[in-house]
Design an enzyme around this catalytic site. Structure first.
Site, PDB file in Angstrom:
ATOM      1  N   ARG A 123      37.017  39.241  43.055  1.00  0.00           N
ATOM      2  CA  ARG A 123      36.237  39.095  43.871  1.00  0.00           C
ATOM      3  C   ARG A 123      35.637  40.403  42.693  1.00  0.00           C
ATOM      4  O   ARG A 123      35.551  41.063  41.293  1.00  0.00           O
ATOM      5  CB  ARG A 123      36.964  40.506  44.305  1.00  0.00           C
ATOM      6  N   ARG A 156      36.510  45.927  41.047  1.00  0.00           N
ATOM      7  CA  ARG A 156      37.010  47.058  41.815  1.00  0.00           C
ATOM      8  C   ARG A 156      38.167  47.528  40.870  1.00  0.00           C
ATOM      9  O   ARG A 156      38.931  47.307  40.819  1.00  0.00           O
ATOM     10  CB  ARG A 156      37.296  47.106  43.611  1.00  0.00           C
ATOM     11  N   ARG A 167      50.870  46.431  44.814  1.00  0.00           N
ATOM     12  CA  ARG A 167      49.962  45.841  45.988  1.00  0.00           C
ATOM     13  C   ARG A 167      50.489  44.482  46.072  1.00  0.00           C
ATOM     14  O   ARG A 167      51.560  44.700  47.574  1.00  0.00           O
ATOM     15  CB  ARG A 167      48.733  45.631  46.261  1.00  0.00           C
TER      16      ARG A 167
END
Ligand SMILES: [Zn+2]
Length: 226
Positions: A123, A156, A167
């Site tokens: 991403r 990001r 995560r």
């Protein structure tokens, strides 16, 4: 009335699958993340509370999440049922949920960690206009540059490999026990989330004996028996 919980790791397509499922079946898609984002954006009292927690680097507590979910479900705008996404997030919330609502099933979108890494690490975000890119599915025309504004594409902070690894660990430590709990009640359908989105949606529907998804659907919801 159909009541589903959808679970899956980041990048597994939970949001997309919930929307595809909710559309023609006229279910309400309840995304806990969207509810919190709405409160923050609309500057409600709850939004201010969430903003303070986030600024202090803390997580939104279980009590707050449970209140939000309870309030949302009490609106009873779900005549034909709902798909809830982003809840329960731990064993305690799962127990609360099982005590309060009879659910028809848990859709578990299964995506191996290495595929999550592949998807998330691809991403990119335009540093100028905020447009999202994906080096697998949506590549920019010129490498590292936004097609729209020419801005530089960046990763990001959240998508950095170490943040993602944290995560994933956090997800497995909290969500695996929830899935295990639901599995014992025989609610869980595990769906391979590596396929394309239409295939995943058709698999979900087949497993729950729902009418197949029509990719051309734009209009009136189907009326389900029962
Ligand atoms: Zn841009």
């Amino acid at each position: 009335m159909r009541k589903y919980v959808i679970m899956g790791v980041q990048g597994s397509g939970k949001g997309t699958q919930s929307k595809l499922l909710a559309g023609d079946l006229d279910l309400v898609h309840i995304s806990v993340g969207d509810i919190f984002r709405w409160h923050v954006k609309t500057h409600t009292k709850l939004g201010a509370q969430v903003r303070r927690l986030v600024a202090a680097g803390e997580l939104v507590g279980d009590d707050l999440v449970e209140d939000v979910v309870r309030d949302r479900l009490q609106l009873h705008d779900w005549n034909f049922g709902f798909v809830i996404d982003g809840f329960p997030r731990n064993r305690r919330q799962a127990e609360f949920f099982l005590e309060s609502y009879d659910i028809d099933g848990v859709i578990h979108l299964d995506l191996p960690d290495d595929e999550v890494r592949r998807r998330v690490l691809a991403r990119r975000l335009c540093s100028r206009c905020g447009m999202d890119y994906n080096l697998i599915a949506h590549r920019p025309e010129a490498e590292g540059r936004c097609d729209v504004c020419g801005g530089e594409l960046v990763t990001r902070e959240d998508d950095a490999p170490d943040a993602l690894a944290r995560r994933l660990r956090d997800y497995h430590s909290k969500i695996d026990p929830v899935i295990e709990l639901f599995r014992r009640k025989e609610y869980v359908m595990t769906i391979d989330a590596r396929a394309d989105k239409v295939t995943v949606q058709q698999t979900i529907r087949a497993r729950f004996n729902l009418p197949p998804y029509d990719p051309a659907w734009t209009g009136e919801p189907a009326q389900l028996p029962g």
